[in-house]
Design a protein around this motif. Structure first.
Motif, short mmCIF file in Angstrom:
data_model
loop_
_atom_site.label_atom_id
_atom_site.label_comp_id
_atom_site.label_asym_id
_atom_site.label_seq_id
_atom_site.Cartn_x
_atom_site.Cartn_y
_atom_site.Cartn_z
N THR A 174 -5.38 39.82 -55.47
CA THR A 174 -4.98 38.73 -56.27
C THR A 174 -6.09 38.26 -57.20
N ALA A 175 -7.26 38.34 -56.70
CA ALA A 175 -8.43 37.72 -57.59
C ALA A 175 -8.63 38.92 -58.87
N TRP A 176 -8.38 40.12 -58.39
CA TRP A 176 -8.71 41.16 -59.53
C TRP A 176 -7.52 41.21 -60.49
N ARG A 177 -6.35 40.62 -59.94
CA ARG A 177 -5.12 40.66 -61.00
C ARG A 177 -5.67 39.41 -62.08
N ALA A 178 -6.17 38.38 -61.32
CA ALA A 178 -6.39 37.13 -62.32
C ALA A 178 -7.56 37.26 -63.04
N THR A 179 -8.52 37.85 -62.93
CA THR A 179 -9.68 38.13 -63.51
C THR A 179 -10.60 39.40 -63.43
N ALA A 180 -11.50 39.76 -64.30
CA ALA A 180 -11.99 41.02 -64.30
C ALA A 180 -13.41 40.81 -63.36
N GLU A 181 -13.76 41.79 -62.60
CA GLU A 181 -14.95 41.71 -61.83
C GLU A 181 -15.68 42.77 -62.25
N ARG A 182 -15.97 43.85 -61.31
CA ARG A 182 -16.76 44.93 -61.75
C ARG A 182 -16.08 45.93 -62.48
N ILE A 183 -14.89 46.15 -62.32
CA ILE A 183 -13.84 47.33 -62.80
C ILE A 183 -13.02 46.90 -63.85
N GLY A 184 -12.94 45.64 -64.04
CA GLY A 184 -12.06 45.14 -65.05
C GLY A 184 -10.65 44.54 -64.43
N GLN A 185 -9.99 43.91 -65.11
CA GLN A 185 -8.71 43.01 -64.56
C GLN A 185 -7.69 44.14 -64.24
N LEU A 186 -7.13 44.06 -63.13
CA LEU A 186 -5.91 44.71 -63.12
C LEU A 186 -4.34 44.07 -63.67
N ARG A 187 -4.07 45.03 -64.77
CA ARG A 187 -2.97 44.48 -65.21
C ARG A 187 -1.71 44.97 -65.18
N ASN A 188 -1.55 46.14 -64.49
CA ASN A 188 -0.18 46.99 -64.24
C ASN A 188 0.24 47.01 -62.86
N LEU A 189 -0.22 46.14 -61.97
CA LEU A 189 0.41 46.10 -60.71
C LEU A 189 1.65 45.32 -60.66
N ALA A 190 2.78 45.67 -59.81
CA ALA A 190 3.67 44.81 -59.77
C ALA A 190 3.63 43.53 -58.73
N ASP A 191 2.67 43.79 -57.79
CA ASP A 191 2.28 42.84 -56.69
C ASP A 191 1.14 43.25 -55.98
N VAL A 192 0.84 42.07 -55.07
CA VAL A 192 -0.41 42.70 -54.22
C VAL A 192 0.06 43.76 -53.20
N PRO A 193 -0.63 44.43 -52.81
CA PRO A 193 -0.22 45.59 -51.90
C PRO A 193 0.49 45.13 -50.59
N LEU A 194 1.36 45.99 -50.25
CA LEU A 194 2.25 45.70 -49.06
C LEU A 194 1.90 46.68 -47.99
N PHE A 195 2.29 46.45 -46.87
CA PHE A 195 1.70 47.33 -45.59
C PHE A 195 2.84 47.70 -44.93
N ALA A 196 2.65 48.83 -44.31
CA ALA A 196 3.79 49.31 -43.52
C ALA A 196 3.40 50.24 -42.46
N ASP A 197 4.29 50.61 -41.38
CA ASP A 197 3.73 51.52 -40.32
C ASP A 197 3.99 52.80 -40.93
N SER A 198 2.92 53.71 -40.74
CA SER A 198 2.88 55.16 -41.18
C SER A 198 3.92 56.04 -40.54
N ARG A 199 4.38 55.43 -39.62
CA ARG A 199 5.69 56.27 -38.78
C ARG A 199 6.92 56.08 -39.59
N ALA A 200 6.92 54.97 -40.46
CA ALA A 200 8.30 54.75 -41.24
C ALA A 200 8.30 55.74 -42.53
N THR A 201 7.41 56.19 -42.86
CA THR A 201 7.49 56.89 -44.10
C THR A 201 6.43 58.28 -44.07
N ARG A 202 7.05 59.26 -44.54
CA ARG A 202 6.22 60.45 -44.72
C ARG A 202 5.17 60.32 -45.92
N LEU A 203 5.51 59.47 -46.64
CA LEU A 203 4.63 59.29 -48.04
C LEU A 203 3.04 58.38 -47.55
#
Length: 307
Positions: A174-203
């Motif tokens: 959320t902070a990196w999408r709002a402002t640039a820090e060490r690597i620059g601002q994240l401008r191309n992500l649709a949302d914050v990371p989501l979390f899931a159980d790895s057993r639910a998806t081979r990916l």
């Protein structure tokens, strides 16, 4: 992009993030291909196919339960180890050789390994935060490059469950999408990371394969590059230089680390340093010890990586 980590348990080993970026049109195809691979190696279609998770460490080290052990027994314990290792090797090959629906949008791997000695004063959380910042920054840059090539896509990050760290990771992004820090601002992500159980998806299991391969490569007791070398061609590459996998170690600035990711960073730095004077350096030519020691100037690319 599907992400998993390795090296969160105590010890002198590095903290590692591994990831696979895949277009939505290919997600179901990859899932089915991996399911079919498991079925083929088991020589049957188990009713609980989803429980045969492609978890590299578990597949390598699963042991049959006995009365002295506690906890859930691995389902892989009842599969002969040679068969498990053959399946694991074929899973790596399947990922690397996967044919995308659109050849312009192949699957791409990313990885970050941060040694304990790199900024040794950092806490574990600071080290992990830096690794996530680098990984997501590289994913964001790739998406920006695709947009410039008239292939616009927003990125969504799906991470294996990390109950104790999920809120931290989401707040960082959320902070990196709002402002640039060490690597620059994240401008191309649709949302914050989501979390899931790895057993639910081979990916997510593919992300585990990537992180485990990197961990085995840089964990001193193992120092096994077999899977890493196999996956190396699939890491994100631009203009003949592999940017998608980075190794952070004090040995890099000393010119002493000769691993493939560090060699690629050195070549990229040398090419950029030579460009203003009109000199050219092929990224395919090896860099000798003298050049490796001489290339020390921090350039914009490295500043964005936050070292």
């Amino acid at each position: 992009m599907f992400v998993d980590e390795s090296g969160t348990h105590g010890g002198p080993h590095p903290f590692v993030l591994g990831a696979m970026a895949i277009h939505e049109d290919d997600a179901a195809l990859m899932q089915k291909a991996l399911d079919d691979l498991v079925v083929r190696h088991l020589s049957r279609v188990p009713v609980n196919l989803e429980e045969y998770e492609l978890h590299a460490s578990e597949m390598r080290n699963a042991k049959k339960p006995d009365e002295t052990r506690t906890g859930r027994a691995s389902i892989w314990a009842n599969v002969d180890r040679p068969l498990r290792l053959a399946l694991l090797a074929d899973a790596y090959k399947l990922v690397v050789n996967f044919a995308p629906t659109n050849p312009k949008l192949p699957i791409v791997l990313f990885g970050v390994a941060v040694e304990k000695a790199f900024h040794s004063a950092w806490s574990e959380q600071e080290r992990e935060r830096f690794a996530y910042e680098v990984l997501l920054g590289k994913f964001d840059v790739m998406l920006k490059t695709l947009r410039r090539r008239k292939l616009p896509n927003r990125g969504l990050v799906i991470h294996d469950r990390r109950v104790v760290a999920e809120r931290d990771i989401q707040s960082w992004v959320t902070a990196w999408r709002a402002t640039a820090e060490r690597i620059g601002q994240l401008r191309n992500l649709a949302d914050v990371p989501l979390f899931a159980d790895s057993r639910a998806t081979r990916l997510l299991q593919v992300a585990d394969l990537v992180s485990y391969a990197i961990f085995r490569r840089y964990n001193a007791p193992a120092n096994d590059s077999t899977a890493f070398d196999l996956m190396w061609p699939a890491f994100h590459t631009e203009s003949g230089v592999t940017h998608g996998c980075v190794h952070y170690t004090p040995s890099y600035r000393q010119g002493a680390c000769q691993c493939a990711p560090c060699e690629q960073r050195l070549k990229a730095e040398a090419a950029r340093s030579a460009k203003p004077s009109g000199a050219k350096l092929s990224t395919k030519e090896p860099i000798g010890p003298t050049s490796r020691t001489r290339i020390r100037t921090r350039v914009l690319h490295d500043a964005r990586e936050g070292e």
